[in-house]
Design an enzyme around this catalytic site. Structure first.
Site, PDB file in Angstrom:
ATOM      1  CG  ASP A  61       4.446   2.306  -2.595  1.00 46.47           C
ATOM      2  OD1 ASP A  61       3.747   1.502  -3.229  1.00 46.47           O
ATOM      3  OD2 ASP A  61       4.164   3.514  -2.494  1.00 46.47           O
ATOM      4  CG  HIS A  62       4.768   2.795  -6.845  1.00 46.05           C
ATOM      5  ND1 HIS A  62       4.169   2.684  -8.075  1.00 46.05           N
ATOM      6  CD2 HIS A  62       3.795   3.217  -6.019  1.00 46.05           C
ATOM      7  CE1 HIS A  62       2.896   3.032  -8.001  1.00 46.05           C
ATOM      8  NE2 HIS A  62       2.636   3.354  -6.749  1.00 46.05           N
ATOM      9  CG  HIS A  74      -1.690   2.981  -5.941  1.00 48.76           C
ATOM     10  ND1 HIS A  74      -0.519   2.576  -6.543  1.00 48.76           N
ATOM     11  CD2 HIS A  74      -2.098   1.932  -5.197  1.00 48.76           C
ATOM     12  CE1 HIS A  74      -0.246   1.320  -6.182  1.00 48.76           C
ATOM     13  NE2 HIS A  74      -1.186   0.913  -5.369  1.00 48.76           N
ATOM     14  CD  GLU A 107      -1.174  -2.618  -4.046  1.00 48.11           C
ATOM     15  OE1 GLU A 107      -1.829  -2.992  -3.043  1.00 48.11           O
ATOM     16  OE2 GLU A 107      -0.961  -1.434  -4.341  1.00 48.11           O
ATOM     17  CE  LYS A 137       1.647  11.212  -6.623  1.00 48.21           C
ATOM     18  NZ  LYS A 137       1.571   9.870  -6.026  1.00 48.21           N
TER      19      LYS A 137
END
Length: 520
Positions: free
Chosen positions: A176-177, A358, A284, A326
């Site tokens: 991820d990321h 996200h 992605e 968040k």
């Protein structure tokens, strides 16, 4: 450990003919049992620990790194083995579904990001029969550093959970990321089947602050070949997308789209050919780690330029209108979000990929919209950090004094994480630690501001040491492990809220909260 008793367990399993509901040894975890002809494999729960038990031909049992063995008769050997990499490779060679696979072809996919390595079992039980493909392993490099884990550990932890729960229908692992090539390579070598390319370093947000004259000058300073092509392809043109949507490019749309995003297109193309194609990865691209929302013109330009390079990602994550902070619900005008989401969805459908959402944890207000509008191609949603918050719910209930300590440390040191996250919580708008006691400690997890403080401080809390010893980590995990069933229940309630709204099984946030919210 009584290996002779385990041999007897194997015989009982073989005699059960697939019905393992009444086994005499309750330490044998029934969902994990796999019988291949006369070979038997399962996870044993003993004294709060887990191990693999395998009983097969003596000619092949050497594949396992055993800590104990026993002659099982008829040429078979029973081994007891740790849940490590070598044994994972051995078990996945016998049961390929233990390994992560591509999510390509799955309409609905959900990233879970088990930061602590203890949530995947509960998640798998929840996802059985839901028609959603789970991405169990999903950690960014930053998250790995903050939790003191490795990418391989994250993938292996998820893989063992898959075997333990007998989850045979497929799961994925997301690097991820990732931003740098070495991070992509690290994810691939660790077994990830998907990467999420965070193109932040190639997305030039500063362009959005230029005046019209400065923007025009910078655009026209490009190679004349680029200026001509981009103007010919986009300037004053309107592109029909879907049945009722369109995207129009005026001069500013063209110049901003090129100057902000084209470098990211070039970088994504490089990553695609160097890593995605050779390793058959799901791809992605994240556009969401930016300052300004992705306009429809920006999104269309990005997708169209990828198409010009013969690239169709599996998913793209625009930065949607509103705030996806968040650990709390969506902040913004829901009507506007829906209007703009319709256009973004139409662009995704036009170019053949799905939208990715996200920071999806707790964004319950937008999920009915997403579920209703993304029925053609489906969706991908990413959650992660609220696994930690559900773990803290267990701490607050079972050891409120520890929870109060964790909150005070988080409150006092909040400035440490301000550079890394966008959130509204401050010391000035959050309850002072001295006002928290046993009777109100659970409110820290229901009020947005203290919830964000606790969420963002997870790495600091877990890694804080005094006199070379962890202050909170060991007590935290000891409490969590003692109350794993309670943690599993909290996890499933929390993620069920998200899934029910996405799948239309509940209509509103209030309805799903009433259905699943713990009462304590």
């Amino acid at each position: 450990m009584d290996t002779k008793k385990l041999v007897a367990d194997v015989q009982e399993i073989l005699a059960a003919n697939g019905d393992f509901s009444n086994l005499s040894d309750k330490e044998v975890y029934a969902p994990s049992i796999q019988v291949d002809r006369k070979n038997v494999y399962f996870i044993l729960h003993e004294d709060g620990k887990k191990c693999l038990v395998a009983c097969e031909s003596g000619n092949t049992v050497g594949d396992f790194d055993a800590v104990a063995t026993e002659d099982a008769g008829n040429g078979k050997t029973l081994v007891v083995a740790e849940l490590n990499q070598k044994n994972n490779e051995a078990i996945s060679s016998r049961f390929p579904w233990v390994k992560p696979i591509s999510r390509h072809g799955y309409k609905y996919t959900f990233g879970l990001g088990d930061r602590l390595g203890t949530a995947s079992n509960a998640h798998l039980r929840l996802f059985k029969g839901r028609g959603i493909f789970p991405i169990l392993a999903q950690q960014s490099i930053r998250e790995l550093l903050l939790t003191d884990r490795t990418e391989l550990d994250v993938v292996q932890s998820a893989s063992w959970a898959v075997f333990e729960e007998g989850y045979t229908t497929g799961w994925g692992a997301d690097g991820d990321h990732v931003k740098e090539p070495y991070e992509v390579e690290y994810a691939v070598e660790s077994g990830c089947t998907m990467i999420t390319l965070d193109a932040t370093k190639k997305i030039h947000n500063e362009i959005a602050d230029l005046s019209d004259s400065e923007l025009d000058a910078k655009f026209n300073a490009l190679d004349p070949e680029f200026v001509t092509r981009f103007n010919n392809d986009y300037l004053d043109k309107t592109f029909k997308i879907g049945d009722n949507s369109e995207v129009h490019f005026d001069k500013k749309d063209v110049e901003q789209s090129v100057l902000i995003y084209f470098d990211a297109v070039v970088y994504a193309t490089y990553i695609y050919h160097r890593f995605v194609v050779p390793n058959n990865l799901d791809f992605e691209i994240s556009m969401d780690e930016t300052i300004v929302p992705t306009t429809p013109a920006n999104h269309y330009f990005f997708a169209n330029e990828l198409k010009n390079n013969n690239i169709t990602p599996e998913t793209i994550a625009p930065k949607f209108y509103g705030e996806f902070q968040k650990a709390i619900d969506y902040i913004g005008d829901l009507d506007r979000f829906e209007r703009e989401y319709i256009v973004h969805e139409s662009i995704a459908e036009t170019f053949g990929y799905r939208l990715s959402i996200h920071s999806g944890s707790d964004k319950l207000s937008v999920y009915p919209i997403i579920g209703r509008l993304s029925k053609k191609n489906g969706w991908h949603v990413k959650t992660a950090g609220t696994n930690w918050l559900e773990a803290l719910r267990v701490i607050a209930k079972e050891d409120p004094k520890l929870m109060q300590e964790i909150y005070k440390y988080s409150f006092d040191n909040l400035a440490d994480v301000k550079p890394f996250y966008v959130f509204h919580a401050e010391q000035s708008n959050s309850p002072k630690p001295e006002t928290i006691n046993d009777s109100n400690v659970m409110s820290l997890l229901t009020d947005d501001n203290p919830r964000q403080i606790l969420h963002t401080m997870y790495g600091n809390v877990l890694n804080y040491q005094e006199s070379f010893k962890y202050v909170y980590r060991d007590r935290f995990f000891d409490t969590l492990n003692k109350h794993q069933d309670e943690y599993d229940d909290f996890l499933n309630r929390h993620i069920s809220e998200h899934i029910d709204l996405l799948q239309g099984k509940a209509a509103t946030k209030e309805e799903v909260k009433a259905k699943y919210e713990p009462k304590n």
